[in-house]
Design an enzyme around this catalytic site. Structure first.
Site, PDB file in Angstrom:
ATOM      1  N   CYS A   1       1.104  -1.160   0.066  1.00  0.00           N
ATOM      2  CA  CYS A   1      -0.081   0.044  -0.013  1.00  0.00           C
ATOM      3  C   CYS A   1       0.949   1.266   0.044  1.00  0.00           C
ATOM      4  CB  CYS A   1      -0.924   0.154   1.241  1.00  0.00           C
ATOM      5  SG  CYS A   1      -2.255   1.157   1.051  1.00  0.00           S
TER       6      CYS A   1
ATOM      7  N   ASP B   1      -5.454  -2.704  11.934  1.00  0.00           N
ATOM      8  CA  ASP B   1      -4.233  -1.597  11.867  1.00  0.00           C
ATOM      9  C   ASP B   1      -4.001  -1.268  13.420  1.00  0.00           C
ATOM     10  OD1 ASP B   1      -2.185  -0.111  11.016  1.00  0.00           O
ATOM     11  OD2 ASP B   1      -3.449   1.125   9.837  1.00  0.00           O
TER      12      ASP B   1
END
Length: 215
Positions: A10, A128
């Site tokens: 990402c 996360d």
């Protein structure tokens, strides 16, 4: 895919770097941050000519129409949502043909309660590290917290995963672990990934997963 795990890289910003990352056979998804305050903001993601890896747009409380417009313009097949997006938005995007990843910040077991809100509305959750921003902290949370997660939605593991974590990842077990998200700790600068470092890490991870007795 690496040892049965989806690999997402990402925070890509340049076309040349993207091509080098996409050339890695283990990479299944590439992510583009479409949130202007981020240091990894991709103002104009390069279009995909092959559809592989799957392109993911990363958003924070963005409007449905803007996400759908991005998907058409940039060839995105998935939306990753990092804000306070309701399950109804996830469902609406899926009805329009997008896969949806809903990011949830984790610091304690109590944070897992939010997974219940999205159990029927997205394809994957992404766990996360809880931080002041919307991810990208480069820090890890305690993965053992996720042993209390009982699904049913599969998840990606994110948050400060770096080149030295291959052995810990190979050892981590959860029936709903679908993949890992790699970002800041594989960078030479924000938005620029070290493709050779990624290559070495993914080869090591594959070896450790396939040959568990040799760890």
């Amino acid at each position: 895919m690496t040892g049965g795990l989806l690999i997402k890289v990402c925070g890509l910003t340049s076309e040349d770097n993207l091509r080098r990352v996409e050339a890695l056979p283990e990479v299944d998804l590439t992510g583009f941050v479409r949130y202007a305050p981020s240091p990894r903001y991709a103002a104009s993601p390069p279009p995909s000519s092959t559809g592989r890896p799957l392109r993911v747009g990363v958003y924070v409380d963005e409007r449905r129409d803007a996400i759908l417009s991005d998907a058409e313009r940039y060839g995105l097949g998935c939306a990753q949502l990092h804000g306070d997006e309701p399950p109804s938005l996830c469902q609406a995007l899926r009805l329009r043909g997008l896969k949806v990843i809903k990011a949830l910040p984790v610091a304690t077991e109590d944070d897992l309660a939010y997974t219940l809100l999205y159990r029927d509305s997205c394809d994957y959750l992404l766990f996360d590290t809880k931080c002041a921003g919307h991810g990208g902290s480069g820090r890890q949370f305690r993965w053992d917290i996720l042993r209390r997660y009982e699904g049913p939605t599969p998840f990606l593991l994110s948050g400060g995963i770096g080149p030295d974590d291959a052995e810990a990842l190979a050892a981590f077990r959860h029936p709903l672990l679908a993949g890992v998200d790699l970002n800041s700790r594989f960078e030479t600068r924000p938005g620029e990934k070290d493709a050779e470092l990624l290559r070495a890490f993914l080869r090591t991870l594959t070896h450790l997963i396939i040959n568990p007795k040799k760890r």
